[in-house]
Motif scaffolding. Structure first.
Motif, short mmCIF file in Angstrom:
data_model
loop_
_atom_site.label_atom_id
_atom_site.label_comp_id
_atom_site.label_asym_id
_atom_site.label_seq_id
_atom_site.Cartn_x
_atom_site.Cartn_y
_atom_site.Cartn_z
N MET A 222 0.85 -1.18 0.00
CA MET A 222 0.00 0.00 0.00
C MET A 222 0.88 1.23 0.00
N GLY A 223 1.58 1.45 -1.04
CA GLY A 223 2.52 2.55 -1.07
C GLY A 223 1.86 3.88 -1.31
N CYS A 224 2.58 4.94 -1.05
CA CYS A 224 2.04 6.26 -1.33
C CYS A 224 3.16 7.16 -1.78
N VAL A 225 2.80 8.19 -2.52
CA VAL A 225 3.78 9.16 -2.99
C VAL A 225 3.30 10.54 -2.58
N LEU A 226 4.06 11.19 -1.72
CA LEU A 226 3.74 12.55 -1.32
C LEU A 226 4.49 13.51 -2.23
N TYR A 227 3.78 14.42 -2.87
CA TYR A 227 4.44 15.39 -3.73
C TYR A 227 3.56 16.61 -3.85
N ASP A 228 4.15 17.78 -3.57
CA ASP A 228 3.40 19.03 -3.67
C ASP A 228 2.07 18.95 -2.93
N ASP A 229 2.12 18.48 -1.67
CA ASP A 229 0.92 18.38 -0.83
C ASP A 229 -0.13 17.45 -1.41
N ARG A 230 0.28 16.48 -2.20
CA ARG A 230 -0.66 15.50 -2.71
C ARG A 230 -0.21 14.12 -2.25
N CYS B 153 3.87 -8.32 4.10
CA CYS B 153 5.31 -8.16 3.90
C CYS B 153 5.89 -7.27 4.98
N GLY B 154 7.01 -7.69 5.58
CA GLY B 154 7.68 -6.87 6.58
C GLY B 154 7.13 -7.03 7.97
N ALA B 155 6.04 -7.78 8.15
CA ALA B 155 5.41 -7.85 9.46
C ALA B 155 6.30 -8.56 10.46
N ALA C 181 7.43 -1.32 4.84
CA ALA C 181 8.32 -2.01 3.90
C ALA C 181 8.19 -1.43 2.50
N THR C 182 6.96 -1.10 2.11
CA THR C 182 6.72 -0.53 0.79
C THR C 182 7.38 0.84 0.64
N ILE C 183 7.16 1.71 1.62
CA ILE C 183 7.71 3.06 1.55
C ILE C 183 9.23 3.03 1.63
N SER C 184 9.78 2.15 2.45
CA SER C 184 11.24 2.04 2.54
C SER C 184 11.85 1.61 1.21
N ALA C 185 11.19 0.68 0.53
CA ALA C 185 11.69 0.23 -0.77
C ALA C 185 11.69 1.37 -1.78
N GLU C 186 10.64 2.18 -1.76
CA GLU C 186 10.57 3.30 -2.70
C GLU C 186 11.61 4.37 -2.37
N ARG C 187 11.80 4.63 -1.08
CA ARG C 187 12.84 5.60 -0.70
C ARG C 187 14.21 5.14 -1.17
N ASP C 188 14.53 3.87 -0.97
CA ASP C 188 15.83 3.35 -1.39
C ASP C 188 15.97 3.38 -2.91
N ALA C 189 14.87 3.11 -3.62
CA ALA C 189 14.91 3.14 -5.08
C ALA C 189 15.16 4.56 -5.58
N LEU C 190 14.55 5.54 -4.94
CA LEU C 190 14.77 6.93 -5.33
C LEU C 190 16.21 7.35 -5.07
N SER C 191 16.77 6.85 -3.98
CA SER C 191 18.18 7.14 -3.70
C SER C 191 19.08 6.56 -4.78
N ALA C 192 18.78 5.33 -5.21
CA ALA C 192 19.56 4.70 -6.27
C ALA C 192 19.41 5.48 -7.58
N PHE C 193 18.19 5.93 -7.87
CA PHE C 193 17.96 6.73 -9.07
C PHE C 193 18.78 8.02 -9.03
N ASP C 194 18.79 8.68 -7.90
CA ASP C 194 19.54 9.93 -7.78
C ASP C 194 21.03 9.70 -8.01
N VAL D 163 5.93 9.03 10.52
CA VAL D 163 4.53 8.93 10.93
C VAL D 163 4.16 7.47 11.20
N LEU D 164 4.61 6.57 10.34
CA LEU D 164 4.32 5.15 10.53
C LEU D 164 4.97 4.62 11.80
#
Length: 288
Positions: A1-9, A29-31, A58-71, A171-172
């Motif tokens: 159940m991932g989410c993307v926060l961007y520009d207050d959305r 996953c991750g429980a 677990a979902t948000i952590s994976a996305e954060r790490d992926a964005l770091s790799a992209f950067d 927050v989580l």
């Protein structure tokens, strides 16, 4: 159940995608990594809520790490300076490939996380627009080259997306701590109620019945306090995530028996306390 926060959305995936993040034996996953030992006495509702928080984390952590790799990959790309005069063929090919490399890096990092297709299932263009905004997405999709300005904008947007996920992870973490604290308090109330409710009331003298009645009333007051603290946490989530278009509890726990697992558990405990108090009151009336 991932989410993307961007520009207050907040970008929310379809609710059906949550089921795809379950592991073996029905755990999300991750429980297993997130939930501490010794949860046997906790209510099933709060157990399930902790699983949901663990899955989201677990979902948000994976996305954060992926964005770091992209950067990091964008940082390694050489920016192209586009001149105002006629371009040589070699320069044109370099320009074309520079933006293609950015798009490839994005597809191979953020869009390659295990849950991406099941939760978002969007195109590269849709994903770039959701993460970085329409203007930057358009520059990456149809621009002439990865200029220094565009590269800096991409890296800034990627950093912002990482920070937003870090904030959501905080927050989580607070939500999990709130669930744990409430569960521990509820376990204590249940244990004390069992001790108070031990033995037949008919064998108790009036003074003993009065003490038992007061003990139940004290437990009812404690349940009220647990509920107030939980509601304060729910309200704080709303202020911490002003761009979220839905209540965090309703988002995290939409698939559970109640979107407010602690309050629902407290309602059940409160009913048992009310029943115990009324039994004592009836016995007090009979012995008065």
């Amino acid at each position: 159940m991932g989410c993307v926060l961007y520009d207050d959305r907040l970008r929310l995936p379809p609710r059906s995608a949550v089921d795809d993040c379950r592991g073996e034996a029905g755990h999300r996953c991750g429980a297993d990594e997130w939930r501490p030992n010794g949860r046997e006495a906790m209510s099933e509702r709060i157990d399930d809520a902790l699983d949901a928080v663990a899955a989201e984390r677990a979902t948000i952590s994976a996305e954060r790490d992926a964005l770091s790799a992209f950067d990091r990959r964008v940082e390694e790309l050489e920016a192209v300076t586009v001149s105002g005069g006629p371009s040589l063929l070699a320069d044109q090919r370099q320009s074309d490939r520079s933006l293609e490399r950015v798009r490839t890096a994005y597809a191979e990092t953020l869009m390659a996380v295990p849950h991406y297709e099941s939760e978002y299932d969007d195109t590269l263009a849709e994903s770039l627009a959701a993460e970085f905004g329409d203007d930057l997405a358009a520059a990456l999709l149809s621009g002439e080259a990865l200029t220094p300005t565009i590269r800096n904008a991409v890296r800034a947007a990627a950093a912002a997306a990482q920070n937003e996920r870090e904030e959501f992870l905080d927050v989580l973490d607070r939500e999990a701590a709130s669930l744990e604290a409430a569960a521990a308090d509820i376990d204590e109330v249940r244990a004390e109620l069992r001790a108070l409710d031990d033995g037949p009331l008919s064998a108790q003298r009036f003074d003993e019945l009065r003490r038992r009645w007061q003990g139940v009333r004290d437990l009812e007051a404690r349940v009220d306090g647990i509920g107030r603290r939980r509601q304060e946490t729910i309200r704080s989530h709303r202020s911490d995530l002003p761009g979220v278009p839905t209540d965090l509890s309703e988002y995290l726990y939409a698939d559970l028996s109640s979107p407010y697992p602690v309050l629902a558990t407290l309602a059940t405990v409160g009913e048992r306390l009310t029943g115990a108090r009324r039994r004592v009151e009836r016995e007090l009336a009979a012995t008065a």
